[in-house]
Write an enzyme that holds these catalytic residues in place. Structure first.
Site, PDB file in Angstrom:
ATOM      1  CB  SER A   1      -0.715   0.036   1.124  1.00  0.00           C
ATOM      2  OG  SER A   1      -1.663   1.043   1.359  1.00  0.00           O
TER       3      SER A   1
ATOM      4  CE1 TYR B   1      -3.510  -2.297   5.092  1.00  0.00           C
ATOM      5  CE2 TYR B   1      -3.377  -0.009   4.463  1.00  0.00           C
ATOM      6  CZ  TYR B   1      -3.349  -1.221   4.199  1.00  0.00           C
ATOM      7  OH  TYR B   1      -3.572  -1.518   2.938  1.00  0.00           O
TER       8      TYR B   1
END
Length: 265
Positions: free
Chosen positions: A151, A164
């Site tokens: 990501s 995250y």
């Protein structure tokens, strides 16, 4: 285009979203696909049907990639074919805590759960499937391909939570480490999406908030678009194709230019 005909591909977390899009595109290009899910059986079967509609052979395996037994179950599914040409570590979770300054928004358990799936899971999958990936290299003479779904959060330190972002940063580092360690039999790369219009975002907000998010994304990306699963999957499949046969240890941002910021008028 059937450039992946005869290849065996395993995509974790492929019942929905980006994982499903990648699985279907692999099937369209001739690969035999193993669909994985942990909870969404109905959606996993829907993904499998989409793959079968292309004429591909498909297996559906329920397994938790955060557990060694789950990873071994997935490896066993590929093992029945004697090889594994493509592994896409796509399964991922988050804990939504978008105010990164609120350190009380996350617990130790939040961090551990996030790392278990996003970091340890890809490692365990490689641990379980390495013999099959090496076997495929031996049979074809072509390096087997591993792709990690990372990501922009792991590069820019942004996103749904600190946990995250940190997990994706760790995944990026592991991608580079394993690319070096597992060559020449296995190539390891990562794709780093920005926003993707999937239920990942939709489930975290109501319809108006989601529409506002899409509008905001379009306003801040240089390409003025909000990406969908197919947009990311098209770029991701480069890494597992022969076009990337000399590419390993790379992290590719696919974010419509979000990381650049938008030029001021």
């Amino acid at each position: 285009m059937n450039d992946m005909e005869g290849r065996i591909a395993l995509v974790t977390g492929s019942a929905t979203g980006l994982g499903r899009a990648m699985a279907v595109k692999l099937a369209e290009r001739g690969a035999e696909v193993i669909i994985n899910y942990s909870r969404s059986q109905v959606e996993a079967e829907e993904a499998a049907d989409l793959c079968r509609a292309t004429g591909a052979q498909v297996q559906v395996v329920r397994a938790d990639v955060a557990e060694p037994d789950g990873c071994r179950d997935l490896a066993d599914a590929a093992g029945r074919r004697g090889r594994l040409d493509i592994l896409i570590n796509n399964a991922g979770i988050t804990r939504h805590a978008r105010d990164h300054s609120d350190l009380n928004a996350l617990s130790k358990a939040d961090f551990m759960d996030t790392y278990a799936v996003n970091v340890v899971g890809p490692f365990l999958m490689l641990q379980a499937t390495k013999p099959l990936l090496v076997a495929a290299h031996g049979q074809s003479g072509r390096a087997s391909a591993v792709l990690n779904t990372s990501s922009i959060a792991g590069i820019k330190g942004i996103g749904s939570s600190v946990a995250y972002a940190a997990s994706k940063g760790a995944l990026n580092t592991m991608t580079i480490s394993l690319a070096r360690a597992l060559a020449p039999a296995i190539r390891v790369n990562a794709v780093c999406p920005g926003f993707i219009g999937t239920r990942w975002f939709k489930d975290a907000m109501d319809a108006d908030a989601y529409a506002g998010t899409v509008s905001a994304i379009e306003s801040i990306t240089p390409l003025a678009v909000a990406s969908g699963p197919d947009d990311i999957a098209d770029a991701a499949l480069f890494f597992v194709s022969d076009a990337a046969r000399h590419v390993t240890g790379e992290l590719m941002l696919v974010d419509a230019g979000m990381h650049l910021g938008k030029a001021r008028p």
